[in-house]
Design a protein around this motif. Structure first.
Motif, PDB file in Angstrom:
ATOM      1  N   VAL A 187       7.599  10.499   1.338  1.00 41.23           N
ATOM      2  CA  VAL A 187       6.893   9.802   2.413  1.00 41.23           C
ATOM      3  C   VAL A 187       7.149   8.298   2.321  1.00 41.23           C
ATOM      4  CG1 VAL A 187       4.596   9.133   3.242  1.00 41.23           C
ATOM      5  CG2 VAL A 187       5.109  11.535   2.791  1.00 41.23           C
ATOM      6  N   GLY A 188       7.054   7.757   1.100  1.00 42.11           N
ATOM      7  CA  GLY A 188       7.282   6.317   0.909  1.00 42.11           C
ATOM      8  C   GLY A 188       8.706   5.910   1.235  1.00 42.11           C
ATOM      9  N   ILE A 189       9.673   6.658   0.729  1.00 38.39           N
ATOM     10  CA  ILE A 189      11.077   6.354   1.007  1.00 38.39           C
ATOM     11  C   ILE A 189      11.381   6.552   2.490  1.00 38.39           C
ATOM     12  CG2 ILE A 189      13.449   7.113   0.607  1.00 38.39           C
ATOM     13  CD1 ILE A 189      12.372   5.462  -1.669  1.00 38.39           C
ATOM     14  N   VAL A 196       5.831   8.451 -10.581  1.00 38.83           N
ATOM     15  CA  VAL A 196       5.141   8.714 -11.847  1.00 38.83           C
ATOM     16  C   VAL A 196       4.692  10.168 -11.920  1.00 38.83           C
ATOM     17  CG1 VAL A 196       3.110   8.167 -13.236  1.00 38.83           C
ATOM     18  CG2 VAL A 196       4.390   6.322 -12.143  1.00 38.83           C
ATOM     19  N   ALA A 197       4.180  10.717 -10.801  1.00 44.20           N
ATOM     20  CA  ALA A 197       3.717  12.109 -10.782  1.00 44.20           C
ATOM     21  C   ALA A 197       4.876  13.081 -10.946  1.00 44.20           C
ATOM     22  CB  ALA A 197       2.967  12.394  -9.478  1.00 44.20           C
ATOM     23  N   MET A 198       6.071  12.721 -10.477  1.00 43.51           N
ATOM     24  CA  MET A 198       7.235  13.599 -10.662  1.00 43.51           C
ATOM     25  C   MET A 198       7.611  13.705 -12.138  1.00 43.51           C
ATOM     26  SD  MET A 198       9.869  13.063  -7.478  1.00 43.51           S
ATOM     27  CE  MET A 198      10.042  11.292  -7.631  1.00 43.51           C
ATOM     28  N   ILE A 199       7.309  12.666 -12.898  1.00 47.31           N
ATOM     29  CA  ILE A 199       7.575  12.695 -14.339  1.00 47.31           C
ATOM     30  C   ILE A 199       6.499  13.494 -15.064  1.00 47.31           C
ATOM     31  CG2 ILE A 199       7.830  11.277 -16.417  1.00 47.31           C
ATOM     32  CD1 ILE A 199       8.781   9.004 -14.578  1.00 47.31           C
ATOM     33  N   LYS A 200       5.235  13.225 -14.692  1.00 44.95           N
ATOM     34  CA  LYS A 200       4.095  13.896 -15.300  1.00 44.95           C
ATOM     35  C   LYS A 200       2.941  13.866 -14.311  1.00 44.95           C
ATOM     36  CE  LYS A 200       1.154  13.812 -19.419  1.00 44.95           C
ATOM     37  NZ  LYS A 200       0.835  13.052 -20.678  1.00 44.95           N
ATOM     38  N   ASN A 247       0.836  -1.204   0.000  1.00 48.24           N
ATOM     39  CA  ASN A 247       0.000   0.000   0.000  1.00 48.24           C
ATOM     40  C   ASN A 247       0.872   1.255   0.000  1.00 48.24           C
ATOM     41  OD1 ASN A 247      -2.747   1.459   0.796  1.00 48.24           O
ATOM     42  ND2 ASN A 247      -1.173   2.198   2.196  1.00 48.24           N
ATOM     43  N   ILE A 248       1.862   1.283   0.890  1.00 48.02           N
ATOM     44  CA  ILE A 248       2.751   2.450   0.975  1.00 48.02           C
ATOM     45  C   ILE A 248       3.609   2.562  -0.287  1.00 48.02           C
ATOM     46  CG2 ILE A 248       4.634   3.500   2.290  1.00 48.02           C
ATOM     47  CD1 ILE A 248       3.480   2.108   4.783  1.00 48.02           C
ATOM     48  N   PHE A 249       4.055   1.433  -0.799  1.00 48.12           N
ATOM     49  CA  PHE A 249       4.863   1.430  -2.019  1.00 48.12           C
ATOM     50  C   PHE A 249       4.046   1.942  -3.212  1.00 48.12           C
ATOM     51  CE2 PHE A 249       7.083  -0.378  -5.665  1.00 48.12           C
ATOM     52  CZ  PHE A 249       8.413  -0.170  -5.343  1.00 48.12           C
ATOM     53  N   ASN A 250       2.785   1.485  -3.318  1.00 49.62           N
ATOM     54  CA  ASN A 250       1.933   1.891  -4.445  1.00 49.62           C
ATOM     55  C   ASN A 250       1.615   3.379  -4.420  1.00 49.62           C
ATOM     56  OD1 ASN A 250       1.833  -0.722  -5.406  1.00 49.62           O
ATOM     57  ND2 ASN A 250      -0.176  -1.173  -4.572  1.00 49.62           N
ATOM     58  N   LEU A 251       1.058   3.853  -3.286  1.00 51.65           N
ATOM     59  CA  LEU A 251       0.580   5.233  -3.205  1.00 51.65           C
ATOM     60  C   LEU A 251       1.678   6.225  -2.855  1.00 51.65           C
ATOM     61  CD1 LEU A 251      -2.868   4.760  -1.424  1.00 51.65           C
ATOM     62  CD2 LEU A 251      -2.329   4.759  -3.870  1.00 51.65           C
ATOM     63  N   GLY A 252       2.800   5.731  -2.353  1.00 53.66           N
ATOM     64  CA  GLY A 252       3.905   6.617  -2.032  1.00 53.66           C
ATOM     65  C   GLY A 252       4.959   6.623  -3.129  1.00 53.66           C
ATOM     66  N   ILE A 253       5.666   5.522  -3.261  1.00 51.38           N
ATOM     67  CA  ILE A 253       6.812   5.477  -4.173  1.00 51.38           C
ATOM     68  C   ILE A 253       6.392   5.438  -5.640  1.00 51.38           C
ATOM     69  CG2 ILE A 253       8.831   4.125  -4.850  1.00 51.38           C
ATOM     70  CD1 ILE A 253       9.102   3.307  -1.914  1.00 51.38           C
ATOM     71  N   ASN A 275       5.220  18.476  -7.671  1.00 47.06           N
ATOM     72  CA  ASN A 275       5.661  18.745  -6.299  1.00 47.06           C
ATOM     73  C   ASN A 275       4.990  17.811  -5.300  1.00 47.06           C
ATOM     74  OD1 ASN A 275       7.373  20.828  -7.075  1.00 47.06           O
ATOM     75  ND2 ASN A 275       5.796  22.409  -6.821  1.00 47.06           N
ATOM     76  N   GLU A 276       3.699  17.548  -5.508  1.00 49.98           N
ATOM     77  CA  GLU A 276       2.983  16.622  -4.631  1.00 49.98           C
ATOM     78  C   GLU A 276       3.496  15.197  -4.816  1.00 49.98           C
ATOM     79  OE1 GLU A 276      -1.262  19.067  -4.429  1.00 49.98           O
ATOM     80  OE2 GLU A 276      -0.915  17.536  -5.962  1.00 49.98           O
ATOM     81  N   GLY A 277       3.917  14.872  -6.037  1.00 49.60           N
ATOM     82  CA  GLY A 277       4.531  13.573  -6.285  1.00 49.60           C
ATOM     83  C   GLY A 277       5.828  13.430  -5.506  1.00 49.60           C
ATOM     84  N   MET A 278       6.614  14.520  -5.435  1.00 48.49           N
ATOM     85  CA  MET A 278       7.843  14.502  -4.637  1.00 48.49           C
ATOM     86  C   MET A 278       7.536  14.256  -3.167  1.00 48.49           C
ATOM     87  SD  MET A 278       9.985  17.657  -6.352  1.00 48.49           S
ATOM     88  CE  MET A 278      11.297  17.496  -5.145  1.00 48.49           C
ATOM     89  N   LEU A 279       6.434  14.840  -2.690  1.00 48.23           N
ATOM     90  CA  LEU A 279       6.035  14.650  -1.296  1.00 48.23           C
ATOM     91  C   LEU A 279       5.663  13.191  -1.032  1.00 48.23           C
ATOM     92  CD1 LEU A 279       5.214  15.639   1.522  1.00 48.23           C
ATOM     93  CD2 LEU A 279       2.979  16.273   0.555  1.00 48.23           C
ATOM     94  N   LEU A 280       4.847  12.615  -1.916  1.00 52.75           N
ATOM     95  CA  LEU A 280       4.438  11.223  -1.752  1.00 52.75           C
ATOM     96  C   LEU A 280       5.643  10.286  -1.822  1.00 52.75           C
ATOM     97  CD1 LEU A 280       1.170  11.108  -3.907  1.00 52.75           C
ATOM     98  CD2 LEU A 280       1.335  10.855  -1.424  1.00 52.75           C
TER      99      LEU A 280
END
Length: 317
Positions: free
Chosen positions: A303-305, A88-92, A77-83, A295-300
């Motif tokens: 959090v995962g890492i 993917v969001a950091m790319i686009k 769960n953490i890997f999917n929604l975090g990492i 930016n929100e992708g970087m946050l997620l």
């Protein structure tokens, strides 16, 4: 030591390719019988990418390794929604539909919150499993009836396949059982290899389950999301990840705990609370702009890492 690592690598490869074969073959066969891409995506693809988690979780529970069993689901769960989502969001940036915001994410949050309350007693028992499985089945039935409602002048619903749907070939009927066998053996290898590595290094089975096993069983989701991002299908990314996590907690934990109740240590409750928090964070981010920005992708991702780093630090203390 090398043998255990070989088991992990072989198991991860079998889980990855096996799940890929199952999803592709089952999707083609479903289209052959007139089922649309929408229902295929909501059910077969999401459950297919969650197949490794199911078999690893069930195998670990039956072998008396509840820490790996439960940690695999929480870690995935953490890997999917975090990492994965964060990367993917950091790319686009990844957009989210209104139905995800108002229906799917709140349901996932409710299911995870229910699991967190139930495991506070140290056990996810059969009654909890029955409730989770009931929610899982009810959600599928509700979605099916909802998308069968006519949406065009010809009376077709969202679940009805179009006339240009691809037809399954003999290869698909062969790949389906081969993929299921590959995933079955892969889950055995991953559990045996992970528990062996944990014993040699003196690491907790929970840590191995939260990191190596969770990452390995999340490979199908990672590949699916990267492919969807490249093809510009951002709606599929969130749908796949949220759907897979729902199937993990409602379907996988539900069915597994019915077959074999899962014992949960008090030290593991913090991570379950963290998993609930990740869903709440995603819900908040989607509500603000209707998407997950870079930016929100970087946050997620952080959090995962960070969760992984904290687990490794706790293990080293």
């Amino acid at each position: 030591m090398l043998l255990h690592i070989a088991y992990l690598l072989a198991g991860g490869l079998l889980l990855w390719k096996g799940a890929d074969w199952v999803v592709d073959a089952a999707s083609a066969i479903a289209r052959r019988f007139g089922i649309s891409e929408l229902v295929i995506g909501l059910t077969i693809v999401a459950m297919g990418t969650s197949l490794p988690e199911f078999l690893v979780t069930l195998t670990a529970a039956l072998k008396g390794i509840p820490s790996i069993s439960f940690a695999n689901i929480v870690g995935s769960n953490i890997f999917n929604l975090g990492i994965i989502l964060g990367a993917v969001a950091m790319i686009k940036s990844v957009s989210g539909s209104k139905s995800l915001l108002l229906r799917d994410i709140p349901i996932l949050f409710g299911v995870e919150l229910f699991v967190r309350v139930m495991v506070s007693r140290g056990l996810l028992g059969r009654w909890s499993g029955l409730i989770l499985t009931g929610v899982f089945v009810g959600y599928l039935v509700w979605m099916y009836h909802r998308c069968k409602q006519p949406t065009d002048p010809e009376g077709r619903g969202l679940c009805d396949a179009t006339s240009d749907s691809e037809v399954a070939t003999w290869k698909d009927y062969m790949l389906l059982p081969v993929g299921l066998i590959a995933v079955s053996f892969g889950s055995q290898f991953v559990v045996d290899g992970a528990s062996g590595v944990a014993r040699i290094f003196g690491l907790s089975e929970w840590l191995i389950g939260m990191t190596i096993v969770a990452a390995g069983t999340s490979l199908p989701e990672l590949v699916t999301c990267l492919s969807a991002s490249v093809k510009g299908k951002s709606d599929m990314i969130l749908g796949n990840l949220v759907g897979s996590d729902f199937f993990n907690f409602a379907g996988v934990l539900g069915i597994t705990s019915i077959i074999q109740p899962i014992a949960v240590k008090q030290s593991e409750l913090l991570n379950m609370s963290f998993a609930v928090g990740v869903v709440a964070l995603l819900w908040l981010l989607i509500r603000t702009q209707g998407k997950v920005s870079r930016n929100e992708g970087m946050l997620l991702f952080a959090v995962g890492i960070g969760r992984w780093g904290l687990e490794i630090w706790r293990a080293a203390m």
